[in-house]
Enzyme design. Structure first.
Site, short mmCIF file in Angstrom:
data_model
loop_
_atom_site.label_atom_id
_atom_site.label_comp_id
_atom_site.label_asym_id
_atom_site.label_seq_id
_atom_site.Cartn_x
_atom_site.Cartn_y
_atom_site.Cartn_z
CD GLU A 15 29.73 -1.83 72.29
OE1 GLU A 15 29.62 -2.72 73.16
OE2 GLU A 15 30.17 -0.69 72.55
CG HIS A 49 35.33 -11.38 76.92
ND1 HIS A 49 35.96 -10.33 77.53
CD2 HIS A 49 35.77 -12.50 77.58
CE1 HIS A 49 36.76 -10.79 78.49
NE2 HIS A 49 36.66 -12.09 78.54
#
Length: 598
Positions: free
Chosen positions: A389, A395
């Site tokens: 996660e 990202h």
């Protein structure tokens, strides 16, 4: 602690800090009112989207509205997820959902209106020097989509068919989750318990072979009784895909599904072809599984059985954070600085509480740091979930930080790469640190099974979908017998002669919900392969590969997925990333074989 704490009893240091999104309810209400006001401004552009200035102004309003609506929606739902039974946030979530629908409806004229311009007019607008690059990309994408967009009346008709097209998925869902009842089977204590979807997986992971066999047979006997209905339902879904592909002028249903992300069909075909080439590795892993389980014959119900005697890795959340932080050292100081911010500055909601949403996710809204929901348990799986996660979160962090709003959102094709890469680096770190043979074997089997389920199994699913749609497109019928035969033969091909491919498995096609979101599953296999390729490059090359990878994280959705990966050194239009993933899988098998021969 057997009793879950209430949300109000959960320590603030273990909760995410949603005040970074909205200081309080009054701030949310004020922004909600602002969006309601702005929605009314959209209609002034209707019928006027003919020149670059009007389009740029309209896009700016669209971005402002979309961003504010996203913030309102994300906050309301994350509050709701803290305690799903809390009425105040249930209604806030509903309020945000309704607003989102209203905003989407208000903006819905923009694309059709711009697409009503001729190709030459669109090309002229794309060249307009006053247009921002992000808006130019939007127009280029519209131009690419233009051959598949129909007239206003035809689009209106297709929109009305939309509800009908959901029918196969809805019917399958009701049948699979509500109407289908499984018989009682014996658990490990010899007690008769009702078989359910959730318990089925637990039974397949049982150390007791009789429990596994009985649950396996009971599940597929039940699906077998519904074979005609389930075949008709899957057929209806395939027919729906063929209808849309035909109506929108695509050569095939597969090419239609790949068109949205601009993925060439060679990517899909390469995946299947390269995995075929490496099926001997899968067969070798099955032989090893048979040896480790000490059975005369390996059956389909043995695929999820644990290969190592009970090995309990007790890892607290604080230990998990430290291990994840250390394992991601190859990604450099900048990445780990952002990771530490995530750990320290209220990004993460850590522990389970009464009413909290299950599972884990990373979410957020542009302009604020990402958030992560966990339900942490002190075990290996939860540590991998944390790494996974936080891969998604970073990202989004890099993507938002380096792109305008319109370019920041990356595709699902890319999403699993960043999360899986973190898991690959964590696994490499744990294996390098492991000194005890039992622990090493536990980790190797954990990782090898991820290859089996995420790369090989999902590719087999992808091949099944391709074969079934090709037959339908050729005018051939898809009877229950035909579907079962195709599926059974694929299992024999993928698992090899070294194991008994039980006849019951021929009905597995009937219980895979992903077959109703057609041509989706290949993304699991390509994402996993791309991440494995990245991790191999990072560990082999160091800084040049890290710089390319950080460039990938910073690209967001500023180009087509395949181009973003290619620039970063992973070319999914070639077999190479899958080949690299297979070399990692082979090394895992070799290490396991060495440990078993000692």
């Amino acid at each position: 602690m057997s009793q879950l704490p209430k949300r109000s009893e959960t320590s603030a240091e273990h909760c995410w800090n949603l005040e970074d999104l909205y200081a309080d309810q009054a701030a949310w209400d004020a922004e909600y009112a602002e969006v309601r006001k702005k929605v009314g401004e959209v209609s002034r552009f209707e019928g006027k989207l003919k020149d670059a200035a009007a389009i740029a102004e309209c896009f700016e309003l669209e971005d402002a509205l979309s961003l504010l609506t996203e913030r309102l929606y994300v906050y309301a739902n994350m509050r709701h997820h803290e305690d799903m039974a809390e009425g105040k946030y249930q209604s806030l979530s509903e309020k945000a959902k309704k607003l989102s629908v209203e905003v989407n409806e208000a903006l819905s004229f923009i694309t059709p209106e711009i697409l009503s311009l001729s190709e030459d007019e669109l090309k002229g607008l794309i060249q307009a020097p006053s247009l921002k690059p992000t808006y130019r990309r939007t127009l280029e994408e519209m131009l690419r989509q233009k051959p598949h967009v129909l007239s206003k009346n035809e689009e209106s008709l297709l929109a009305q068919v939309g509800n009908l097209s959901q029918a196969p998925n809805t019917i399958f869902g009701m049948l699979n989750n509500a109407d289908m009842k499984f018989p009682k089977v014996k658990n490990e204590k010899g007690e008769e318990v009702e078989l359910t979807h959730g318990r089925y997986i637990q039974f397949l992971e049982s150390r007791n072979r009789d429990v596994r066999r009985e649950a396996f047979k009971a599940v597929y006997d039940t699906y077998g009784k519904w074979r005609n209905t389930l075949a008709a339902t899957l057929n209806a879904n395939v027919t729906k895909n063929l209808f849309y592909a035909n109506a929108r002028h695509y050569p095939s249903a597969l090419e239609m599904s790949l068109f949205g992300d601009n993925i060439p069909q060679s990517v899909y075909d390469n995946l299947i072809g390269t995995i075929h080439k490496h099926l001997p590795l899968m067969h070798r892993y099955m032989a090893l599984r048979k040896k480790l389980l000490k059975v005369d014959e390996l059956h389909m119900y043995d695929l999820f059985a644990p290969l190592v005697d009970e090995f309990d890795m007790n890892i607290t959340y604080d230990e998990a954070k430290k291990i994840v932080f250390d394992s991601l050292a190859p990604l450099g100081d900048d990445y780990r600085h952002a990771l530490q911010d995530g750990f320290d500055k209220g990004w993460i909601d850590i522990y389970e509480n009464e009413g909290k949403r299950s599972g884990a996710y990373s979410w957020g809204a542009f302009g604020t740091h990402p958030y992560v929901l966990l339900n942490h348990k002190d075990n290996l799986n939860s540590m991998f979930t944390l790494a996974h996660e936080m891969g998604h979160a970073l990202h989004s962090y890099y993507s938002d930080d380096n792109n305008p709003y319109r370019d920041a959102q990356y595709t699902i094709f890319l999403a699993e790469v960043a999360s899986t890469l973190n898991e690959a680096l964590l696994m490499d770190y744990l294996l390098a640190k492991s000194t005890e043979a039992k622990e090493k074997m536990y980790l190797l089997t954990y990782y090898a099974d991820q290859f089996r389920t995420t790369v090989f199994r999902q590719t087999m699913f992808a091949e099944f979908e391709k074969v079934v749609h090709a037959k339908a497109e050729a005018g051939e019928s898809l009877t229950p017998q035909e579907l079962s035969e195709i599926y059974y033969d694929l299992n024999v091909k993928y698992y090899g002669d070294g194991m008994v491919v039980d006849k019951d498995i021929e009905m597995e096609w009937a219980r895979i919900p992903h077959f109703y979101t057609s041509f989706y599953v290949y993304k699991y296999a390509t994402g996993f392969s791309a991440a494995t390729s990245f991790s191999k490059q990072i560990l082999d090359e160091g800084k040049p590969a890290v710089d390319r990878y950080l460039g990938f994280l910073k690209s967001g959705g500023s180009d087509y997925s395949i181009n973003i990966l290619k620039k970063a050194g992973v070319d999914m239009s070639t077999p190479e990333p899958i080949e690299q993933a297979m070399s990692v899988f082979e090394s895992l098998i070799e290490q396991m074989e060495q440990l078993t021969s000692k």
